[in-house]
Write a protein that holds these residues in place. Structure first.
Motif, PDB file in Angstrom:
ATOM      1  N   VAL B 326       0.971  -1.282   0.007  1.00  0.00           N
ATOM      2  CA  VAL B 326       0.213  -0.023   0.017  1.00  0.00           C
ATOM      3  C   VAL B 326       0.853   1.285   0.043  1.00  0.00           C
ATOM      4  O   VAL B 326       0.770   2.048  -0.982  1.00  0.00           O
ATOM      5  CB  VAL B 326      -1.005   0.300   1.319  1.00  0.00           C
ATOM      6  CG1 VAL B 326      -1.709   1.443   1.113  1.00  0.00           C
ATOM      7  CG2 VAL B 326      -1.913  -1.189   1.164  1.00  0.00           C
ATOM      8  N   LEU B 327       2.155   1.275   0.706  1.00  0.00           N
ATOM      9  CA  LEU B 327       2.726   2.347   0.938  1.00  0.00           C
ATOM     10  C   LEU B 327       3.497   2.852  -0.176  1.00  0.00           C
ATOM     11  O   LEU B 327       3.495   3.857  -0.848  1.00  0.00           O
ATOM     12  CB  LEU B 327       3.907   2.030   1.905  1.00  0.00           C
ATOM     13  CG  LEU B 327       3.491   2.311   3.454  1.00  0.00           C
ATOM     14  CD1 LEU B 327       4.518   1.810   4.249  1.00  0.00           C
ATOM     15  CD2 LEU B 327       2.996   3.516   3.737  1.00  0.00           C
ATOM     16  N   VAL B 328       4.025   1.749  -1.141  1.00  0.00           N
ATOM     17  CA  VAL B 328       4.873   2.008  -2.278  1.00  0.00           C
ATOM     18  C   VAL B 328       4.166   2.465  -3.420  1.00  0.00           C
ATOM     19  O   VAL B 328       4.263   2.534  -4.483  1.00  0.00           O
ATOM     20  CB  VAL B 328       5.697   0.925  -2.659  1.00  0.00           C
ATOM     21  CG1 VAL B 328       6.848   0.869  -1.428  1.00  0.00           C
ATOM     22  CG2 VAL B 328       4.956  -0.435  -3.021  1.00  0.00           C
ATOM     23  N   SER B 329       2.415   2.269  -3.287  1.00  0.00           N
ATOM     24  CA  SER B 329       1.747   2.512  -4.288  1.00  0.00           C
ATOM     25  C   SER B 329       1.779   3.980  -4.712  1.00  0.00           C
ATOM     26  O   SER B 329       1.285   4.447  -5.704  1.00  0.00           O
ATOM     27  CB  SER B 329       0.301   1.941  -4.303  1.00  0.00           C
ATOM     28  OG  SER B 329      -0.434   2.339  -3.028  1.00  0.00           O
ATOM     29  N   ASP B 330       2.173   4.914  -3.682  1.00  0.00           N
ATOM     30  CA  ASP B 330       1.941   6.204  -3.725  1.00  0.00           C
ATOM     31  C   ASP B 330       3.252   6.915  -3.296  1.00  0.00           C
ATOM     32  O   ASP B 330       3.622   6.814  -2.087  1.00  0.00           O
ATOM     33  CB  ASP B 330       0.730   6.850  -2.803  1.00  0.00           C
ATOM     34  CG  ASP B 330       0.668   8.251  -2.779  1.00  0.00           C
ATOM     35  OD1 ASP B 330       1.585   9.165  -3.380  1.00  0.00           O
ATOM     36  OD2 ASP B 330      -0.258   8.592  -2.189  1.00  0.00           O
ATOM     37  N   PRO B 331       3.995   7.431  -4.164  1.00  0.00           N
ATOM     38  CA  PRO B 331       5.429   8.099  -3.864  1.00  0.00           C
ATOM     39  C   PRO B 331       5.363   8.904  -2.688  1.00  0.00           C
ATOM     40  O   PRO B 331       6.224   9.074  -2.070  1.00  0.00           O
ATOM     41  CB  PRO B 331       5.837   8.777  -5.079  1.00  0.00           C
ATOM     42  CG  PRO B 331       4.970   8.220  -6.369  1.00  0.00           C
ATOM     43  CD  PRO B 331       3.594   7.697  -5.695  1.00  0.00           C
ATOM     44  N   ALA B 332       4.279   9.781  -2.695  1.00  0.00           N
ATOM     45  CA  ALA B 332       4.245  11.015  -1.419  1.00  0.00           C
ATOM     46  C   ALA B 332       4.052  10.155  -0.316  1.00  0.00           C
ATOM     47  O   ALA B 332       4.709  10.565   0.759  1.00  0.00           O
ATOM     48  CB  ALA B 332       3.087  11.733  -1.898  1.00  0.00           C
ATOM     49  N   LEU B 333       3.409   9.139  -0.286  1.00  0.00           N
ATOM     50  CA  LEU B 333       2.940   8.438   0.948  1.00  0.00           C
ATOM     51  C   LEU B 333       4.485   7.542   1.464  1.00  0.00           C
ATOM     52  O   LEU B 333       4.785   8.038   2.709  1.00  0.00           O
ATOM     53  CB  LEU B 333       1.906   7.287   0.722  1.00  0.00           C
ATOM     54  CG  LEU B 333       1.506   6.428   2.036  1.00  0.00           C
ATOM     55  CD1 LEU B 333       0.951   6.999   2.989  1.00  0.00           C
ATOM     56  CD2 LEU B 333       0.652   5.448   1.511  1.00  0.00           C
ATOM     57  N   VAL B 334       4.933   6.967   0.449  1.00  0.00           N
ATOM     58  CA  VAL B 334       6.041   6.392   1.036  1.00  0.00           C
ATOM     59  C   VAL B 334       7.396   7.403   1.510  1.00  0.00           C
ATOM     60  O   VAL B 334       7.960   7.183   2.465  1.00  0.00           O
ATOM     61  CB  VAL B 334       6.710   5.215  -0.061  1.00  0.00           C
ATOM     62  CG1 VAL B 334       7.636   5.869  -1.283  1.00  0.00           C
ATOM     63  CG2 VAL B 334       7.628   4.364   0.513  1.00  0.00           C
ATOM     64  N   ARG B 335       7.433   8.523   0.729  1.00  0.00           N
ATOM     65  CA  ARG B 335       8.380   9.602   1.162  1.00  0.00           C
ATOM     66  C   ARG B 335       8.041  10.332   2.479  1.00  0.00           C
ATOM     67  O   ARG B 335       8.958  10.455   3.303  1.00  0.00           O
ATOM     68  CB  ARG B 335       8.514  10.486   0.069  1.00  0.00           C
ATOM     69  CG  ARG B 335       9.102  10.273  -1.203  1.00  0.00           C
ATOM     70  CD  ARG B 335       9.166  11.211  -2.247  1.00  0.00           C
ATOM     71  NE  ARG B 335       9.570  10.511  -3.627  1.00  0.00           N
ATOM     72  CZ  ARG B 335       9.151  10.794  -4.872  1.00  0.00           C
ATOM     73  NH1 ARG B 335       8.123  11.588  -4.879  1.00  0.00           N
ATOM     74  NH2 ARG B 335       9.323  10.045  -5.754  1.00  0.00           N
ATOM     75  N   PHE B 336       6.882  10.416   2.881  1.00  0.00           N
ATOM     76  CA  PHE B 336       6.306  10.669   4.038  1.00  0.00           C
ATOM     77  C   PHE B 336       6.747   9.943   5.041  1.00  0.00           C
ATOM     78  O   PHE B 336       7.295  10.322   6.065  1.00  0.00           O
ATOM     79  CB  PHE B 336       4.675  11.401   4.008  1.00  0.00           C
ATOM     80  CG  PHE B 336       4.494  11.783   5.295  1.00  0.00           C
ATOM     81  CD1 PHE B 336       4.558  13.155   5.802  1.00  0.00           C
ATOM     82  CD2 PHE B 336       3.497  10.915   6.148  1.00  0.00           C
ATOM     83  CE1 PHE B 336       4.311  13.594   6.980  1.00  0.00           C
ATOM     84  CE2 PHE B 336       3.070  11.376   7.275  1.00  0.00           C
ATOM     85  CZ  PHE B 336       3.385  12.954   7.759  1.00  0.00           C
ATOM     86  N   THR B 337       6.292   8.749   4.860  1.00  0.00           N
ATOM     87  CA  THR B 337       6.770   7.569   6.110  1.00  0.00           C
ATOM     88  C   THR B 337       8.230   7.587   6.309  1.00  0.00           C
ATOM     89  O   THR B 337       8.648   7.678   7.531  1.00  0.00           O
ATOM     90  CB  THR B 337       6.440   5.972   5.291  1.00  0.00           C
ATOM     91  OG1 THR B 337       4.843   6.348   4.908  1.00  0.00           O
ATOM     92  CG2 THR B 337       6.355   5.098   6.567  1.00  0.00           C
ATOM     93  N   ASP B 338       9.009   7.662   5.224  1.00  0.00           N
ATOM     94  CA  ASP B 338      10.439   7.750   5.397  1.00  0.00           C
ATOM     95  C   ASP B 338      10.793   8.890   6.179  1.00  0.00           C
ATOM     96  O   ASP B 338      11.729   8.645   6.976  1.00  0.00           O
ATOM     97  CB  ASP B 338      11.192   7.589   3.996  1.00  0.00           C
ATOM     98  CG  ASP B 338      12.673   7.170   4.271  1.00  0.00           C
ATOM     99  OD1 ASP B 338      12.858   6.125   4.901  1.00  0.00           O
ATOM    100  OD2 ASP B 338      13.469   7.928   3.629  1.00  0.00           O
ATOM    101  N   ALA B 339      10.294  10.001   5.966  1.00  0.00           N
ATOM    102  CA  ALA B 339      10.749  11.249   6.536  1.00  0.00           C
ATOM    103  C   ALA B 339      10.499  11.149   8.143  1.00  0.00           C
ATOM    104  O   ALA B 339      11.063  11.752   8.759  1.00  0.00           O
ATOM    105  CB  ALA B 339       9.922  12.637   5.972  1.00  0.00           C
ATOM    106  N   VAL B 340       9.255  10.453   8.339  1.00  0.00           N
ATOM    107  CA  VAL B 340       8.746  10.281   9.761  1.00  0.00           C
ATOM    108  C   VAL B 340       9.705   9.560  10.445  1.00  0.00           C
ATOM    109  O   VAL B 340      10.257   9.581  11.507  1.00  0.00           O
ATOM    110  CB  VAL B 340       7.401   9.782   9.920  1.00  0.00           C
ATOM    111  CG1 VAL B 340       6.899   9.299  11.456  1.00  0.00           C
ATOM    112  CG2 VAL B 340       6.561  10.679   9.472  1.00  0.00           C
ATOM    113  N   HIS B 341      10.255   8.256   9.811  1.00  0.00           N
ATOM    114  CA  HIS B 341      11.240   7.421  10.288  1.00  0.00           C
ATOM    115  C   HIS B 341      12.595   8.250  10.539  1.00  0.00           C
ATOM    116  O   HIS B 341      13.326   7.889  11.464  1.00  0.00           O
ATOM    117  CB  HIS B 341      11.365   6.394   9.243  1.00  0.00           C
ATOM    118  CG  HIS B 341      12.659   5.472   9.448  1.00  0.00           C
ATOM    119  ND1 HIS B 341      13.514   5.451   8.939  1.00  0.00           N
ATOM    120  CD2 HIS B 341      12.677   4.610  10.678  1.00  0.00           C
ATOM    121  CE1 HIS B 341      14.656   4.388   9.418  1.00  0.00           C
ATOM    122  NE2 HIS B 341      13.938   3.935  10.480  1.00  0.00           N
ATOM    123  N   ALA B 342      12.847   8.844   9.491  1.00  0.00           N
ATOM    124  CA  ALA B 342      14.034   9.822   9.658  1.00  0.00           C
ATOM    125  C   ALA B 342      14.303  10.751  10.941  1.00  0.00           C
ATOM    126  O   ALA B 342      15.198  11.114  11.346  1.00  0.00           O
ATOM    127  CB  ALA B 342      14.406  10.558   8.571  1.00  0.00           C
TER     128      ALA B 342
END
Lengths: 97, 488
Positions: B326-342
Motif C-alpha cells: 500500500v505504501l509504495v503505491s503512492d510515492p508521496a506516501l512512502v516518502r512521508f513515511t520515510d521522513a517520519v522514520h528519519a
C-alpha cells in the motif's frame, strides 16, 4: 529493383492518390528508375555507415523547454476551410479509412 | 492462460505516455491541459509548409529518465523518422517518431506478486496527434468531427513490451507496475481517463499445434482502452471472440479494433497497417539525437529510489508485506513515511499510524502526504510521546486531530489541554482501590470467574482519571488487587 503495377497501386492508395492507367504505367517506370538509383548508391556505400560521430554537446544545442506566447491562434484557425466552435471541421472519418 | 481448445493467450502492450514538459516536442507552444480548443497552436504544430521542428531538451531528459528507470539501455545515437499515414487528427500527414534507431531498448517490468517480468522491447520519442471530438455519439455514427490541435505535438514516449503476458491479469499487473514506477519519476500526469497515458493491447491466440514465430500469428490491436479496467475487459472479450473464431475454423483477421466501454465489446476500426505501409523514412529536418554517456550517467545518478527498492527497505525494517505494498503505491506516501522514520520514529509504528488515522485525516482534509499541518517532524514527535508512555493511544489520537484543527506542535497541544498519561503506580493505586470499593459486586463477579468484569473496572479507573491513566498499568494493578488478596 522493378516495381509491379500492384506495388504502384498500393503506394498510390496509401498516399490517397488516384492514378489513370497512363499515369500508373509512367509511375512504374519512374519509381523503378528511382529505386534502381538507390541500389547503385547502396552498393557504392558498401555497408551501413554510422550516422555520425560528432557528439559535441548536442543536448545543449536543443531548444530549452520554455513556452513562448501564442501568436494569434484565431488567425491560424481562420485558415481552415471549415471551422465551428473554435475547432476545425473534418468530414466523417470512418468511410475514408 | 491456456484455453479449453488448447490455444495460448499472447499479449503485448504499446503504452503511450505524455511527458510533463512545459512546451510541445518541436515547438514552444504551452502544453497546459484544459485550455480552450486551438488556443495553443502555431504553424509548426499545425504542419504549415516551410516550418522547421526544434527538439525540446526537456522532453529528451524526461524520456531518458523513464527509460533508465525501466532498466533500458540508452542508445547514445538515435534518430527521428516520419511515419506517414492519413488521419484527421494528424495535420502534417505524417507523425515524427523514431523507427529503426529508437532512444532506448531492452528493459523490463516486474509483475508484482510473481517472479516473472515482462521485457520491454523499446522506448521511443514521438509527437502526439490532435484530439477529435466526434459530432455524434461516437466515431461510427458521427457525420463529421471537430479537431482540436492543442494536443498535437505534445511529447510522448511509446513503451513497447515484448509479447510476454499470458492473461488479462498479467496485463493488469504490468500496467499497475509500470504506472507505479513512472509515478516516482514525475515524468507524466499518468491520467488514463484524460489520455495522458494510453494503452494499446496486441492480442493473439496461439493454437496448440502452432510451431513457428509468434509474429506470424495474426494479432488484433485493441484501442480506446481508457482505464486499467477497460484493458482487462477488452482483453477478456477479445479472447472469447478469437477463441470462437478458431473453434469455428474461421481465421482471425489482423486488424485494429476499438473497445466500446458501454457494451464491453470490440468493434473493427481498420485493417492493421504493416510497418511498410507507413513508409517510414528519416526526418530530414532534424539531425540525429546524440547523447553524451556522461550526461546519461548523470540522469541515472539523479533517479529517485523506486518502488521495488522501497518495498525491500520496508521489509528490512519489519513492515508487513501488505502494508509495504500500500505504501509504495503512492510515492508521496512512502516518502512521508520515510521522513517520519528519519525523525526517529520506528517504521512499524509509523506505518500503523500513517495507514490508519493519518490516512483518514489527510483524505478528509484533501491533503497530499507531507502537506498541511501534519509534518513529518510533528508526527514523529507525537509517536515519541506515545513511546515514552506520556500519552495513551487515545490521547495521541486527540492530539493528532487537534493538530489538523489548530496547526500546532503536539507538545503545545499536550500542554494546553493538560494531557498526560498517569502511569505512576502510587497515584493509580489509590484510585484502583477506590474503584474496587465502589464496585464491590463487579469485583466479586471477576473473582468468581467473569473475566469481562475487569474491563468494566478498567473503564471506571479511566473515567476517574479523565482518561489519563495508562490502561495497561490500571489493568495490572486491578488484577493484582483482585486476585492477590491485596489491600481490600
Amino acid at each position: 529493383m522493378r516495381l509491379s503495377h500492384e506495388d504502384v497501386e498500393h503506394v498510390a492508395a496509401l498516399a490517397r492518390v488516384r492514378l489513370t492507367p497512363q499515369e500508373r504505367e509512367r509511375m512504374v517506370e519512374v519509381l523503378s528508375s528511382v529505386l534502381g538509383h538507390m541500389e547503385v548508391l547502396g552498393d557504392e556505400m558498401a555497408g551501413e555507415r554510422p550516422l555520425s560521430t560528432d557528439r559535441i554537446n548536442v543536448l545543449a544545442r536543443l531548444r530549452e523547454d520554455r513556452p513562448c506566447p501564442i501568436q494569434d491562434s484565431g488567425r491560424l484557425l481562420a485558415l481552415g476551410p471549415n471551422t465551428r466552435a473554435g475547432q476545425f471541421v473534418v468530414p466523417r472519418i470512418v468511410q475514408d479509412i | 492462460m491456456i484455453l479449453d481448445n488448447g490455444a495460448e493467450v499472447i499479449i503485448g502492450f504499446e503504452v503511450h505516455v505524455e511527458l510533463k514538459t512545459a512546451t510541445k516536442l518541436f515547438c514552444p507552444c504551452p502544453t497546459a491541459f484544459g485550455a480552450a480548443p486551438n488556443t495553443s497552436i502555431c504553424p509548426v504544430c499545425l504542419g504549415h509548409p516551410g516550418v522547421l521542428p526544434a527538439l525540446n531538451q526537456g522532453a529528451v531528459h524526461l524520456a531518458v529518465r523513464a527509460a533508465l528507470a525501466l532498466g533500458c539501455r540508452i542508445n547514445l545515437l538515435s534518430r527521428f523518422d516520419r511515419k506517414n499515414y492519413f488521419y484527421a487528427d494528424l495535420p502534417k500527414g505524417y507523425q515524427i517518431s523514431q523507427f529503426d534507431h529508437p532512444l532506448a531498448e531492452r528493459g523490463a517490468v516486474a509483475l508484482p506478486g510473481t517472479s516473472r517480468q515482462v521485457r520491454i522491447r523499446r522506448i521511443h520519442i514521438e509527437e502526439e496527434a490532435g484530439k477529435l471530438n466526434h459530432e455524434g455519439e461516437n466515431l461510427w455514427t458521427a457525420q463529421s468531427s471537430l479537431v482540436d490541435f492543442n494536443r498535437a505535438g505534445i511529447p510522448l514516449i511509446e513503451i513497447v513490451s515484448e509479447p510476454d503476458m499470458r492473461s488479462p491479469e498479467d496485463g493488469r499487473l504490468y500496467l499497475h507496475s509500470l504506472i507505479r514506477t513512472l509515478a516516482y519519476l514525475d515524468v507524466s500526469d499518468l491520467r488514463m481517463e484524460e489520455g495522458s497515458l494510453r494503452c494499446d493491447a496486441n492480442i493473439s491466440l496461439k493454437p496448440a499445434d502452432f510451431e513457428g514465430d509468434l509474429e506470424d500469428i495474426p494479432r488484433v490491436e485493441l484501442k480506446n482502452l481508457n482505464s486499467i479496467r477497460s484493458v482487462v475487459r477488452g482483453l477478456e472479450y477479445e479472447i472469447e471472440r478469437q477463441a470462437a473464431l478458431l473453434d469455428a475454423g474461421r481465421p482471425v483477421m489482423r486488424e485494429t479494433r476499438g473497445f466500446d466501454d458501454a457494451s464491453g465489446t470490440t468493434l473493427s476500426q481498420r485493417s492493421k497497417e504493416a510497418a511498410n505501409d507507413y513508409r517510414y523514412f528519416p526526418e530530414p529536418d532534424l539531425p540525429p539525437l546524440m547523447l553524451e554517456a556522461a550526461w546519461v550517467d548523470g540522469v541515472r545518478d539523479a533517479l529517485p529510489m523506486l518502488p521495488d527498492a522501497w518495498a525491500a527497505r520496508m521489509a528490512e525494517y519489519g513492515v508487513r508485506a501488505q502494508d509495504a505494498e500500500v505504501l509504495v503505491s503512492d510515492p508521496a506516501l512512502v516518502r512521508f513515511t520515510d521522513a517520519v522514520h528519519a525523525q526517529g520514529a520506528p517504521f512499524p509504528e509509523a506505518v500503523s499510524w500513517i495507514l490508519g488515522d493519518v490516512a483518514r485525516l489527510q483524505n478528509a482534509h484533501h491533503l497530499p502526504y507531507g502537506e498541511g499541518p501534519l509534518t513529518a517532524p510533528r508526527l514523529a514527535r507525537l509517536l515519541a510521546l506515545v513511546q515514552d508512555g506520556r500519552l495513551s493511544g487515545r490521547m495521541a489520537k486527540e492530539v493528532l486531530e487537534a493538530m489538523y484543527d489548530n496547526d500546532q506542535d503536539p507538545d503545545v497541544i499536550v500542554e494546553t489541554r493538560g494531557l498526560r498519561q498517569v502511569s505512576d503506580v502510587q497515584a493509580l493505586t489509590a484510585i484502583v482501590e477506590r474503584v474496587i470499593a465502589e464496585n464491590a459486586k463487579v469485583a466479586e463477579d471477576f473473582r468468581t470467574g467473569k473475566e469481562k468484569a475487569l474491563a468494566y473496572l478498567v473503564g471506571q479507573v479511566m473515567k476517574a482519571t479523565r482518561g489519563q491513566a495508562e490502561p495497561a498499568v490500571a489493568n495490572r494493578l486491578l488484577r493484582e488487587r483482585l486476585t492477590g488478596g491485596g489491600s481490600q
